[in-house]
Scaffold this motif. Structure first.
Motif, PDB file in Angstrom:
ATOM      1  N   UNK A   1      42.153  42.882  36.688  1.00 18.41           N
ATOM      2  CA  UNK A   1      42.041  44.343  36.671  1.00 18.41           C
ATOM      3  C   UNK A   1      41.213  44.838  37.857  1.00 18.41           C
ATOM      4  N   UNK A   2      40.092  44.161  38.125  1.00 17.47           N
ATOM      5  CA  UNK A   2      39.245  44.569  39.246  1.00 17.47           C
ATOM      6  C   UNK A   2      39.958  44.354  40.584  1.00 17.47           C
ATOM      7  N   UNK A   3      40.727  43.275  40.668  1.00 12.93           N
ATOM      8  CA  UNK A   3      41.483  43.010  41.888  1.00 12.93           C
ATOM      9  C   UNK A   3      42.518  44.101  42.131  1.00 12.93           C
ATOM     10  N   UNK A   4      43.227  44.492  41.074  1.00 14.29           N
ATOM     11  CA  UNK A   4      44.240  45.543  41.193  1.00 14.29           C
ATOM     12  C   UNK A   4      43.615  46.896  41.525  1.00 14.29           C
ATOM     13  N   UNK A   5      42.401  47.124  41.046  1.00 15.47           N
ATOM     14  CA  UNK A   5      41.726  48.397  41.330  1.00 15.47           C
ATOM     15  C   UNK A   5      41.408  48.527  42.820  1.00 15.47           C
ATOM     16  N   UNK A   6      41.210  47.400  43.496  1.00 15.12           N
ATOM     17  CA  UNK A   6      40.869  47.425  44.916  1.00 15.12           C
ATOM     18  C   UNK A   6      42.089  47.254  45.819  1.00 15.12           C
ATOM     19  N   UNK A   7      43.060  46.476  45.348  1.00 14.79           N
ATOM     20  CA  UNK A   7      44.262  46.208  46.139  1.00 14.79           C
ATOM     21  C   UNK A   7      45.467  46.784  45.404  1.00 14.79           C
ATOM     22  N   UNK A   8      45.811  48.026  45.746  1.00  7.92           N
ATOM     23  CA  UNK A   8      46.848  48.745  45.000  1.00  7.92           C
ATOM     24  C   UNK A   8      48.244  48.202  45.255  1.00  7.92           C
ATOM     25  N   UNK A   9      48.421  47.481  46.362  1.00 12.27           N
ATOM     26  CA  UNK A   9      49.757  46.989  46.713  1.00 12.27           C
ATOM     27  C   UNK A   9      49.852  45.467  46.610  1.00 12.27           C
ATOM     28  N   UNK A  10      48.928  44.835  45.874  1.00 16.09           N
ATOM     29  CA  UNK A  10      48.967  43.381  45.745  1.00 16.09           C
ATOM     30  C   UNK A  10      50.091  42.966  44.805  1.00 16.09           C
ATOM     31  N   UNK A  11      50.719  41.846  45.097  1.00 18.16           N
ATOM     32  CA  UNK A  11      51.762  41.311  44.242  1.00 18.16           C
ATOM     33  C   UNK A  11      51.159  40.884  42.901  1.00 18.16           C
ATOM     34  N   UNK A  12      51.636  41.454  41.819  1.00 13.74           N
ATOM     35  CA  UNK A  12      51.058  41.181  40.496  1.00 13.74           C
ATOM     36  C   UNK A  12      51.694  39.984  39.801  1.00 13.74           C
ATOM     37  N   UNK A  13      52.790  39.461  40.334  1.00 12.47           N
ATOM     38  CA  UNK A  13      53.500  38.359  39.684  1.00 12.47           C
ATOM     39  C   UNK A  13      52.649  37.089  39.713  1.00 12.47           C
ATOM     40  N   UNK A  14      52.091  36.705  38.578  1.00 10.64           N
ATOM     41  CA  UNK A  14      51.252  35.514  38.481  1.00 10.64           C
ATOM     42  C   UNK A  14      49.815  35.717  38.908  1.00 10.64           C
ATOM     43  N   UNK A  15      49.440  36.944  39.241  1.00 10.24           N
ATOM     44  CA  UNK A  15      48.074  37.215  39.698  1.00 10.24           C
ATOM     45  C   UNK A  15      47.064  36.966  38.580  1.00 10.24           C
ATOM     46  N   UNK A  16      46.024  36.206  38.874  1.00 14.58           N
ATOM     47  CA  UNK A  16      44.970  35.913  37.895  1.00 14.58           C
ATOM     48  C   UNK A  16      43.687  36.688  38.197  1.00 14.58           C
ATOM     49  N   UNK A  17      43.490  37.044  39.435  1.00 10.63           N
ATOM     50  CA  UNK A  17      42.260  37.733  39.845  1.00 10.63           C
ATOM     51  C   UNK A  17      42.030  37.511  41.316  1.00 10.63           C
ATOM     52  N   UNK A  18      40.776  37.378  41.695  1.00  9.46           N
ATOM     53  CA  UNK A  18      40.468  37.162  43.096  1.00  9.46           C
ATOM     54  C   UNK A  18      38.990  36.926  43.304  1.00  9.46           C
ATOM     55  N   UNK A  19      38.632  36.657  44.533  1.00 11.50           N
ATOM     56  CA  UNK A  19      37.225  36.518  44.928  1.00 11.50           C
ATOM     57  C   UNK A  19      36.965  37.518  46.036  1.00 11.50           C
ATOM     58  N   UNK A  20      35.928  38.326  45.893  1.00  7.50           N
ATOM     59  CA  UNK A  20      35.580  39.300  46.915  1.00  7.50           C
ATOM     60  C   UNK A  20      34.390  38.797  47.725  1.00  7.50           C
ATOM     61  N   UNK A  21      34.467  38.983  49.028  1.00  5.27           N
ATOM     62  CA  UNK A  21      33.321  38.708  49.900  1.00  5.27           C
ATOM     63  C   UNK A  21      33.325  39.754  51.002  1.00  5.27           C
ATOM     64  N   UNK A  22      32.289  39.757  51.818  1.00  6.66           N
ATOM     65  CA  UNK A  22      32.136  40.816  52.817  1.00  6.66           C
ATOM     66  C   UNK A  22      31.932  40.214  54.204  1.00  6.66           C
TER      67      UNK A  22
END
Length: 518
Positions: free
Chosen positions: A133-154
């Protein structure tokens, strides 16, 4: 006049050949120490690799994976110094590594925690594992098929050519003389066979001149071996060129302010998708090339690879017809034994002193330009017997420094100079006109580039003083006639010059365009 101006400071302490990030960094460091410094660039500042990067000021996550901890720590430190000394040009950018397998989140999360820890007091934001959910909130055009999440860094982002132009201005302010469109065509030697002079040609007038130098530094990146051969035709090559390719799409492919980093593509390379100047920039690294050219072009294979990889991660699938511009840059990798894979070659910088006394600096990366320059000037000053003086660039603000430059909107990269460009518009409303509806570039920026930033051609303005060519090649071509007209007025050129400039730029821009095959 040019010859007399140079001879007044003859002999120079240091003559630098090459006006990219490394050469200008060297000139700035040397001049700031009080050495009489001259830099000569045969094209425009940043014409080569230094305007063609992936626009990241970063430690290099891939170098961490390779175990090159020292390079990562050096780059992270320099990243922090750049943000402090040039806040108008360097900003923090969040990246997400999307995870589609159960192990990717923990695995990359651990590595990126280490990456963050290595930055120490020069750190940016904290990395963390994100839910789907947090990944989708930041990346509106990310492929959702099989998406589990992500790691954010700066990491850091910048406008490479704008930083270089501001470094040129900073070097001038420190007393250096820097000239574009002056080509070094020969090297002179003293009775002991040591390089002590350069012969150069002013490409605008055809005037040839020779100047004396205590030491000559070769900072020509991918072309370093050519300069070394001016001193010794039999010198062994030290550079292996590698090409990084990029495509530019509109903002809809990566809306928001968060980038994507793909640590392992199908062939093991890294790929980035980043928001940049209201567009989406996709770039990848390290394709070996046979030789370095001044106008490298991505191959069809590279373009298709970037599109295919982007389609795996983006819900909106980019096609060739969506590409607004494409460009490539040549990285001057330093030979490492018999290595043939560019991934195995050195990214650390190398300072090489030939028997002739010519000092060559190669390798490294944009982020570490300042440290490279400091090392190089230390070596050159010792070789030339110059008075020992410490580098001061760690604490030196870069021209245009402004702590709140974001308030200038599209003029943010100009920093404190933005107000002067605003004054031009105030005094002449016509200079406030936007030159193309798709790009926020105004006539005043052209005038400023010609008056204050040594722009000599339409290409200088549209490729490097502004980034029109790199953002939207077709829009840039449409802007060219008006840019030529504005420059002709400033540089006192005639109609024939304008016509020639527009034609030359239009031909150049074709190399930045992709024909649709869909």
């Amino acid at each position: 006049m040019l010859g007399r101006a140079l001879e007044r400071r003859d002999p120079w302490h240091i003559v630098v050949i090459g006006g990219g990030a490394t050469g200008v960094g060297v000139a700035l460091d040397a001049a700031a120490r009080g050495y009489r410094t001259l830099l000569l660039e045969r094209h425009d500042f940043g014409k080569g690799t230094s305007s063609r990067s992936t626009k990241l000021v970063h430690g290099g996550v891939r170098y961490l994976e390779q175990g090159n901890i020292s390079l990562v720590m050096e780059a992270l430190r320099e990243r922090g110094l750049l943000r402090r000394n040039a806040p108008h040009l360097v900003s923090e950018l969040p990246f997400i590594v999307p995870s589609y397998a159960w192990w990717e989140g923990p695995f990359y999360g651990l590595g990126l925690k280490l990456y963050q820890a290595l930055s120490g007091r020069y750190g940016f934001g904290a990395s963390q594992i994100l839910s789907k959910e947090d990944t989708l909130a930041r990346l509106h055009n990310i492929n959702t098929d099989g998406l589990r999440g992500g790691v954010i860094y700066y990491d850091g982002q910048f406008d490479d050519a704008r930083l270089l132009i501001n470094l040129v201005a900073t070097a001038f302010e420190q007393g250096a003389t820097l000239l574009n469109y002056v080509e070094v065509v020969g090297l002179g030697r003293d009775a002991d066979g040591l390089v002590d002079a350069v012969t150069a040609c002013d490409l605008e007038t055809g005037t040839e001149l020779s100047v004396k130098a205590k030491v000559v530094i070769n900072a020509t990146g991918p072309f370093a071996d050519s300069v070394r051969q001016l001193a010794d035709a039999g010198s062994r090559k030290m550079i292996t060129p590698s090409q990084g390719a990029h495509i530019v799409l509109d903002r809809s492919f990566l809306p928001g302010d968060t980038a994507i980093m793909v640590p392992h593509t199908s062939d093991g390379r890294v790929m980035f998708a980043i928001p940049w100047h209201g567009h989406t920039l996709i770039g990848t690294t390290d394709t070996p090339v046979a030789a370095a050219g001044i106008e490298p072009v991505p191959t069809d294979q590279e373009i298709e690879f970037m599109l295919d990889t982007a389609r795996l991660y983006l819900e909106k699938k980019p096609a060739r017809s969506d590409i607004l511009s494409t460009f490539a840059g040549i990285r001057p990798l330093v030979n490492a034994g018999d290595a043939t894979n560019t991934a195995a070659l050195s990214r650390d910088h190398t300072i090489h002193i030939d028997q002739s006394g010519l000092v060559s600096i190669a390798g490294g990366k944009w982020t570490t330009y300042r440290n490279m320059a400091e090392d190089c000037v230390d070596q050159a000053a010792m070789l030339a017997g110059l008075p020992e003086r410490p580098s001061v660039t760690k604490e030196l603000s870069i021209h245009g420094y402004h702590p709140s430059a974001e308030t200038f909107g599209s003029l943010q990269p100009y920093g404190a100079d933005a107000s002067f460009i605003g004054n031009l518009i105030q005094n002449d409303a016509g200079l406030g006109v936007q030159l193309h509806p798709d790009l926020p570039i105004r006539a005043a920026q052209v005038v400023w580039a010609a008056r204050e930033e040594m722009a000599r051609t339409v290409e200088d303005v549209l490729a490097r003083r502004t980034r029109a060519l790199f953002l939207n090649a077709r829009a840039a071509v449409m802007m060219a006639p008006r840019v030529a007209q504005l420059m002709a007025r400033e540089l006192r050129r005639d109609a024939a010059w304008q016509q020639e400039q527009v034609q030359e730029f239009s031909e150049l821009a074709r190399g930045y365009m992709v024909t649709s095959q869909d």
